[in-house]
Write an enzyme that holds these catalytic residues in place. Structure first.
Site, PDB file in Angstrom:
ATOM      1  N   ARG A   3     -69.677  15.081 -71.771  1.00 20.77           N
ATOM      2  CA  ARG A   3     -68.859  16.156 -71.202  1.00 20.77           C
ATOM      3  C   ARG A   3     -69.695  17.273 -70.609  1.00 20.77           C
ATOM      4  NH1 ARG A   3     -64.935  17.706 -76.007  1.00 20.77           N
ATOM      5  NH2 ARG A   3     -66.728  17.101 -77.240  1.00 20.77           N
ATOM      6  N   GLU A 123     -66.824  17.275 -61.266  1.00 22.63           N
ATOM      7  CA  GLU A 123     -66.073  17.306 -62.531  1.00 22.63           C
ATOM      8  C   GLU A 123     -65.349  18.621 -62.770  1.00 22.63           C
ATOM      9  OE1 GLU A 123     -68.287  16.055 -65.946  1.00 22.63           O
ATOM     10  OE2 GLU A 123     -68.562  14.040 -65.190  1.00 22.63           O
ATOM     11  N   THR A 125     -63.959  22.429 -60.647  1.00 17.90           N
ATOM     12  CA  THR A 125     -64.566  23.602 -60.041  1.00 17.90           C
ATOM     13  C   THR A 125     -64.929  24.639 -61.099  1.00 17.90           C
ATOM     14  OG1 THR A 125     -62.456  24.722 -59.744  1.00 17.90           O
ATOM     15  CG2 THR A 125     -63.190  23.277 -57.941  1.00 17.90           C
ATOM     16  N   PHE A 143     -52.835  27.832 -66.815  1.00 18.02           N
ATOM     17  CA  PHE A 143     -52.526  26.725 -65.925  1.00 18.02           C
ATOM     18  C   PHE A 143     -51.038  26.763 -65.566  1.00 18.02           C
ATOM     19  CE2 PHE A 143     -56.220  25.059 -68.252  1.00 18.02           C
ATOM     20  CZ  PHE A 143     -57.007  24.676 -67.190  1.00 18.02           C
TER      21      PHE A 143
END
Length: 144
Positions: A3, A123, A125, A143
Site C-alpha cells: 500500500r 494510485e 491523487t 467523500f
C-alpha cells in the site's frame, strides 16, 4: 505492490534527482569554481536533502507499522501524499539547480521530473490521499 510502495518509489526518485544535482553542482564550473560553492546552490542542496531524509524516515516508520501489523490505510495515504509532494518539490529544485541543463536528457534530472509527475498521480491523487487521512483524523468522511 504494498500500500505504501509509491512512497518508497517517490523517495528513490527524489534521491536520484538529488544525487544527479549534487554531481552536476560539483562538476559545473562558473566564474572559475564549481557552482556547488555558491550559497544559493548549497541552499537548494540542503533543502533537497532535508526532503529526502524526511521521506526516508517516514517510510521507515510506515514499514515498521506494516511489520507490526498496525499499518492502516490512512498511514499509507499520509506517506504517499507527503512523500510525493516532497518529491515534486525536490525534483523541481534539482531542475532549477541545473538551469537549462535540467531539461536536457543527458543530465537525467528531466527524467526524474517526468517520473515525479507520474508517481504523484499514481494510485490516487494527492487530494484523495489527504481525504483518506482527513477521515481518519476527524472521523468524518468528506467523500461525496
Amino acid at each position: 505492490m504494498t500500500r505504501y510502495a509509491v512512497g518508497w518509489l517517490s523517495t528513490g526518485c527524489q534521491m536520484g534527482a538529488f544525487e544527479h544535482a549534487l554531481a552536476y553542482a560539483k562538476e559545473r564550473q562558473q566564474f572559475g569554481k564549481p557552482i556547488a560553492s555558491f550559497q544559493m546552490v548549497q541552499d537548494l542542496l540542503a533543502k533537497m536533502l532535508g526532503n529526502v531524509t524526511a521521506c526516508q524516515t517516514m517510510m521507515l516508520r510506515v514499514s515498521q507499522l506494516d511489520d507490526e501489523g498496525k499499518l492502516g490505510d490512512h498511514h499509507a495515504s499520509l506517506a504517499k501524499a507527503f512523500c510525493t509532494a516532497r518529491m515534486r518539490e525536490t525534483v523541481s529544485w534539482a531542475r532549477e539547480l541545473c538551469g537549462a541543463n535540467g531539461i536536457v536528457v543527458d543530465y537525467n534530472v528531466a527524467r526524474y521530473f517526468a517520473d515525479a509527475e507520474a508517481l504523484y498521480s499514481y494510485e490516487g491523487t494527492y487530494q484523495m490521499q489527504n481525504l483518506i487521512v482527513g477521515k481518519a483524523v476527524t472521523g468524518l468522511s468528506a467523500f461525496v
